[in-house]
Design an enzyme around this catalytic site. Structure first.
Site, PDB file in Angstrom:
ATOM      1  N   ASN A  28     -27.718  11.053 -64.295  1.00  0.00           N
ATOM      2  CA  ASN A  28     -26.419  10.391 -64.397  1.00  0.00           C
ATOM      3  C   ASN A  28     -25.878  10.107 -62.996  1.00  0.00           C
ATOM      4  OD1 ASN A  28     -23.493  10.093 -64.678  1.00  0.00           O
ATOM      5  ND2 ASN A  28     -23.865  10.596 -66.827  1.00  0.00           N
ATOM      6  N   ALA A  66     -24.804  13.043 -71.049  1.00  0.00           N
ATOM      7  CA  ALA A  66     -23.797  12.096 -70.568  1.00  0.00           C
ATOM      8  C   ALA A  66     -22.797  12.824 -69.689  1.00  0.00           C
ATOM      9  CB  ALA A  66     -23.095  11.462 -71.755  1.00  0.00           C
ATOM     10  N   CYS A  67     -22.149  12.058 -68.821  1.00  0.00           N
ATOM     11  CA  CYS A  67     -21.077  12.613 -68.003  1.00  0.00           C
ATOM     12  C   CYS A  67     -20.016  13.233 -68.913  1.00  0.00           C
ATOM     13  CB  CYS A  67     -20.471  11.463 -67.222  1.00  0.00           C
ATOM     14  SG  CYS A  67     -19.101  11.911 -66.216  1.00  0.00           S
ATOM     15  N   PRO A  68     -19.452  14.387 -68.673  1.00  0.00           N
ATOM     16  CA  PRO A  68     -19.642  15.258 -67.515  1.00  0.00           C
ATOM     17  C   PRO A  68     -20.634  16.380 -67.772  1.00  0.00           C
ATOM     18  CG  PRO A  68     -17.809  16.045 -68.779  1.00  0.00           C
ATOM     19  CD  PRO A  68     -18.429  14.940 -69.565  1.00  0.00           C
TER      20      PRO A  68
END
Lengths: 80, 381
Positions: free
Chosen positions: A45, A18-20
């Protein structure tokens, strides 16, 4: 499939992160390689499209190419 | 035949899991059908969140230590030893002292994080941390006598333990210096590797205006490349320099080398299925807590919830039933926003965090939980 002919010194597979996560992973790998080396980042992403570009500009590294594969992006970043 | 479950690591994940298994597998343990062993090289269990308060003179490192044998159920075999090798094909272990079991049927890895300041030249000499007992004590020496100058909190390594703690530290430092009438003489700067102040965008969005309001300077896209302890300067990968008088850094973290040597993942983090927590590169191996590379925060609450999932799955497997329990990414954190106010977040893979309005009650709840944590370690809370 990707079409680039660039040779990467190292690859970071951040697909699923997932971000970041992908950008953090890229920064970590750039730390480990030498100036002139190319790191290939795999990310699925969407946010990476802006994150990676912003950071490479900030850090003075070169984003050589962004390839769009079937289900992810491949970023080629050359360490300054 | 007796099935042997070996848990490696005596932190939150390993201890909660061992106690969970003791409770869950009571009939099998009584009948001798199952054995549970926990292996750790530290006879004490350490509760790390205490360290945040040590530099401010509010807690002692000893407050975060208790003998593991006081916390672990008597039905669990506690072995003080260091595992030095894992052969996942043969399901065998090597250990430093030969006290740990040499074989397992199921293995749960909860070996946690270690600090690697040496990855950044000059950081060990020029920086302080509150991510270790010795670091928090040394920082206390500096902070208690710090009355003027530039305090820099720099997040150098990610992932790191307790992602909220760097924000907590600067919010607490701001409040602490204000209450002592020193804030005008102390500048505070917070640095973060990416373009916002926290990895999670929702927490970053909540924190940033509070930092601006409290005159906490922020540097983003700031990745320390080296520290000059004599010149008291940090240089970054982005080509910037920052002077400091007192540097508090979150050093790079690694798992233990054993994980990579066993082919289970890079930098000591085990590649796992994010929901089942099963290792991707080996059979009958689970990882939990910081050790499991799930992308969720390295936090005690995560290790706690994951221990319940791994406990359920192991019990199912040992009973010959399909394992259906999964981890949903649940994370829970208190966030100190000063010396007597805190916020709180709860989130999972599907639901982002929404920090609660800071209050004194939440701060008290955090302090109360820190005291009752020992019930969590014992599997009671």
């Amino acid at each position: 499939m990707t079409e680039t002919n660039l040779d990467a010194t190292a690859t970071v597979d951040a697909r699923g992160a997932a971000c970041p996560g992908p950008l953090m992973d890229l920064i970590g790998k750039i730390r480990d390689v030498e100036s002139g080396d190319v790191v290939r980042l795999l990310s699925d992403n969407e946010q990476s499209l802006t994150d990676v570009r912003e950071w490479t500009e900030e850090a003075g590294n070169d984003l050589l190419e962004v390839e769009e594969a079937d289900d992810h992006y491949e970023f080629y970043v050359e360490k300054a | 035949m007796t099935d042997h479950v070996v848990v490696v690591g005596g932190g939150t994940g390993g201890t909660v899991l061992a106690n969970d298994l003791a409770e869950r597998l009571e009939p099998e343990l009584a009948a001798g059908d199952v054995r549970v062993t926990i292996v750790t090289d530290d006879p004490d269990h350490v509760y790390k969140p205490v360290w945040l308060y040590v530099p401010f003179g509010q807690r002692e490192p000893a407050d975060g230590r208790r003998p593991l044998t006081e916390l672990v159920d008597d039905r669990v075999d506690v072995r003080i030893d260091r595992v030095t090798g894992i052969d996942t094909d043969a399901q065998r272990l090597e250990s430093r002292d030969g006290v740990a079991p040499s074989e397992y049927d199921y293995l749960a890895l909860a070996t946690g994080s270690t600090l690697a300041p040496d990855e950044i030249p000059g950081l060990a000499e020029g920086g302080h941390d509150f991510y270790s007992e010795s670091g928090s004590e040394t920082l206390r020496e500096e902070l208690l006598s710090f009355t003027e100058g530039h305090l820099v909190l720099s997040v150098v390594g990610t992932p790191h333990m307790c992602p909220a703690a760097p924000l907590e530290f600067v919010f607490m430092a701001d409040d602490w210096f204000r209450k002592r009438g020193l804030r005008e003489d102390v500048d505070i700067t917070y640095t973060y590797p990416i373009q916002r102040v926290h990895g999670n965008p929702h927490i970053a969005e909540w924190a940033r205006p509070r930092m601006d309001d409290r005159d906490i300077a922020v540097e983003t896209f700031f990745n320390a490349e080296s520290v000059d302890p004599d010149g008291q300067t940090m240089a970054t990968m982005e080509g910037d320099e920052l002077d400091y008088d007192l540097l508090v850094a979150i050093p790079p973290h690694r798992g233990i080398d054993l994980i990579e040597e066993a082919g289970l993942g890079d930098r000591g983090w085990v590649d796992v299925d994010k929901e089942t927590l099963e290792a991707e590169a080996a059979e009958n191996v689970y990882a939990l807590g910081d050790t499991a590379d799930t992308g969720v925060p390295n936090a005690g609450s995560v290790a706690h919830y994951q221990a319940g999932v791994v406990g359920q799955r192991l019990a199912s497997e040992l009973r010959g039933r399909p394992a259906t329990a999964t981890y949903d990414g649940k994370t829970l954190c208190f966030i100190e926003t000063g010396m007597d106010a805190a916020s709180f977040v709860e989130f999972d893979y599907e639901h982002p965090p929404s920090p609660a309005p800071p209050s004194q009650k939440i701060h008290w709840a955090k302090l109360a939980y820190n005291e009752s944590y020992w019930l969590t370690a014992r599997g009671l809370l």
